[in-house]
Design a protein around this motif. Sequence first.
Motif, PDB file in Angstrom:
ATOM      1  N   PRO A  50      40.885  39.793  35.354  1.00 33.09           N
ATOM      2  CA  PRO A  50      40.661  38.534  35.887  1.00 33.09           C
ATOM      3  C   PRO A  50      40.533  37.298  34.985  1.00 33.09           C
ATOM      4  N   ALA A  51      39.980  37.501  33.830  1.00 30.82           N
ATOM      5  CA  ALA A  51      39.800  36.465  32.938  1.00 30.82           C
ATOM      6  C   ALA A  51      39.937  37.039  31.549  1.00 30.82           C
ATOM      7  N   ARG A  52      40.262  35.947  30.592  1.00 31.33           N
ATOM      8  CA  ARG A  52      40.341  36.335  29.056  1.00 31.33           C
ATOM      9  C   ARG A  52      39.447  37.264  28.676  1.00 31.33           C
ATOM     10  N   ARG A  53      39.593  38.242  28.115  1.00 29.30           N
ATOM     11  CA  ARG A  53      38.574  39.306  27.431  1.00 29.30           C
ATOM     12  C   ARG A  53      37.741  39.771  28.592  1.00 29.30           C
ATOM     13  N   SER A  54      37.954  39.817  29.583  1.00 30.10           N
ATOM     14  CA  SER A  54      37.071  40.377  30.838  1.00 30.10           C
ATOM     15  C   SER A  54      37.764  41.910  31.011  1.00 30.10           C
ATOM     16  N   ALA A  55      36.827  42.657  31.722  1.00 32.45           N
ATOM     17  CA  ALA A  55      37.314  44.023  31.650  1.00 32.45           C
ATOM     18  C   ALA A  55      38.499  44.125  32.830  1.00 32.45           C
ATOM     19  N   VAL A  56      39.202  45.046  32.532  1.00 32.27           N
ATOM     20  CA  VAL A  56      40.429  45.340  33.559  1.00 32.27           C
ATOM     21  C   VAL A  56      39.904  46.099  34.744  1.00 32.27           C
ATOM     22  N   LEU A  57      40.482  45.418  35.965  1.00 37.84           N
ATOM     23  CA  LEU A  57      40.041  46.018  37.361  1.00 37.84           C
ATOM     24  C   LEU A  57      41.109  47.050  37.690  1.00 37.84           C
ATOM     25  N   THR A  58      40.939  48.247  37.862  1.00 37.97           N
ATOM     26  CA  THR A  58      41.819  49.313  38.325  1.00 37.97           C
ATOM     27  C   THR A  58      41.883  49.040  39.764  1.00 37.97           C
ATOM     28  N   VAL A  59      43.078  48.715  40.405  1.00 39.85           N
ATOM     29  CA  VAL A  59      43.229  48.636  41.768  1.00 39.85           C
ATOM     30  C   VAL A  59      44.405  49.831  42.123  1.00 39.85           C
ATOM     31  N   GLU A  60      44.446  50.105  43.569  1.00 36.36           N
ATOM     32  CA  GLU A  60      45.494  50.693  44.226  1.00 36.36           C
ATOM     33  C   GLU A  60      46.792  49.953  44.600  1.00 36.36           C
ATOM     34  N   GLU A  61      46.321  48.578  44.985  1.00 33.30           N
ATOM     35  CA  GLU A  61      47.271  47.575  45.400  1.00 33.30           C
ATOM     36  C   GLU A  61      47.111  46.460  44.744  1.00 33.30           C
ATOM     37  N   ALA A  62      48.492  45.754  44.522  1.00 34.48           N
ATOM     38  CA  ALA A  62      48.396  44.046  44.228  1.00 34.48           C
ATOM     39  C   ALA A  62      49.490  43.322  44.755  1.00 34.48           C
ATOM     40  N   LEU A  63      49.289  42.137  45.075  1.00 33.42           N
ATOM     41  CA  LEU A  63      50.133  41.272  45.518  1.00 33.42           C
ATOM     42  C   LEU A  63      50.966  40.562  44.362  1.00 33.42           C
ATOM     43  N   ALA A  64      52.468  40.755  44.691  1.00 32.35           N
ATOM     44  CA  ALA A  64      53.181  39.911  43.487  1.00 32.35           C
ATOM     45  C   ALA A  64      53.630  38.531  44.140  1.00 32.35           C
ATOM     46  N   GLN A  65      53.345  37.563  43.345  1.00 33.25           N
ATOM     47  CA  GLN A  65      53.743  36.341  43.944  1.00 33.25           C
ATOM     48  C   GLN A  65      54.778  35.578  43.342  1.00 33.25           C
ATOM     49  N   VAL A  66      55.721  35.073  43.736  1.00 29.87           N
ATOM     50  CA  VAL A  66      56.764  34.392  43.139  1.00 29.87           C
ATOM     51  C   VAL A  66      56.320  33.193  42.006  1.00 29.87           C
ATOM     52  N   GLY A  67      56.628  33.319  41.050  1.00 30.96           N
ATOM     53  CA  GLY A  67      56.547  32.355  39.949  1.00 30.96           C
ATOM     54  C   GLY A  67      55.092  32.515  39.448  1.00 30.96           C
ATOM     55  N   GLN A  68      54.203  33.329  39.785  1.00 30.91           N
ATOM     56  CA  GLN A  68      52.835  33.226  39.311  1.00 30.91           C
ATOM     57  C   GLN A  68      52.533  34.761  38.763  1.00 30.91           C
ATOM     58  N   GLY A  69      52.939  35.845  39.459  1.00 32.61           N
ATOM     59  CA  GLY A  69      52.541  37.239  38.995  1.00 32.61           C
ATOM     60  C   GLY A  69      51.773  37.900  39.863  1.00 32.61           C
ATOM     61  N   LEU A  70      50.520  38.816  39.657  1.00 32.48           N
ATOM     62  CA  LEU A  70      49.998  39.223  40.399  1.00 32.48           C
ATOM     63  C   LEU A  70      48.591  38.498  40.892  1.00 32.48           C
ATOM     64  N   ALA A  71      48.457  38.525  42.240  1.00 36.73           N
ATOM     65  CA  ALA A  71      47.197  37.726  42.729  1.00 36.73           C
ATOM     66  C   ALA A  71      45.958  38.600  42.280  1.00 36.73           C
TER      67      ALA A  71
END
Length: 163
Positions: free
Chosen positions: A28-49
């Motif tokens: 979610p932010a630089r140096r923040s903990a990584v959130l493990t998720v079961e699903e993510a939305l890939a957005q054109v030109g931007q990456g994962l929501a």
Amino acid sequence: MLNPQSRLAALLAAPMRPGRVLWIGLRPARRSAVLTVEEALAQVGQGLAGDRYGSRDNGPRQVTLIQAEHLAAIASHLGLEQVEPARLRRNVVTQGINLLALKERRFRLGGAVLEHTGECHPCSRMEEELGPGGYNAVRGHGGITARVIEPGPIRSGDAITAL
């Protein structure tokens, strides 16, 4: 430039066995903990929501992928039983497909289509995360970066296939 009629060109374009998504993480932010998720939305030109790189405009590092097989190699280089995916700060862990074979190709990842943009080299943070030798343990095993070409959901268990 490679001759498209050469044997090597045919081998590079040969079919490959599909892999699957084992794990998804959002930063979610630089140096923040990584959130493990079961699903993510890939957005054109931007990456994962929800990922910090998701707000960048059409950059080459929208989604990062690493092979589970390489997590085992990294752990072995460090003398560890295993390395948790979140420690490497990648978005997607795959299994059963050689990600480097996707070089210069598009691929389907769940409901989205992505395009290989480069290798994902380790950063100096690997020493922090993995301890002394972490940077060198990840060299050559850091995975790939990709750009989202067609939007869609990505879920744990989804297939990853070359197009």
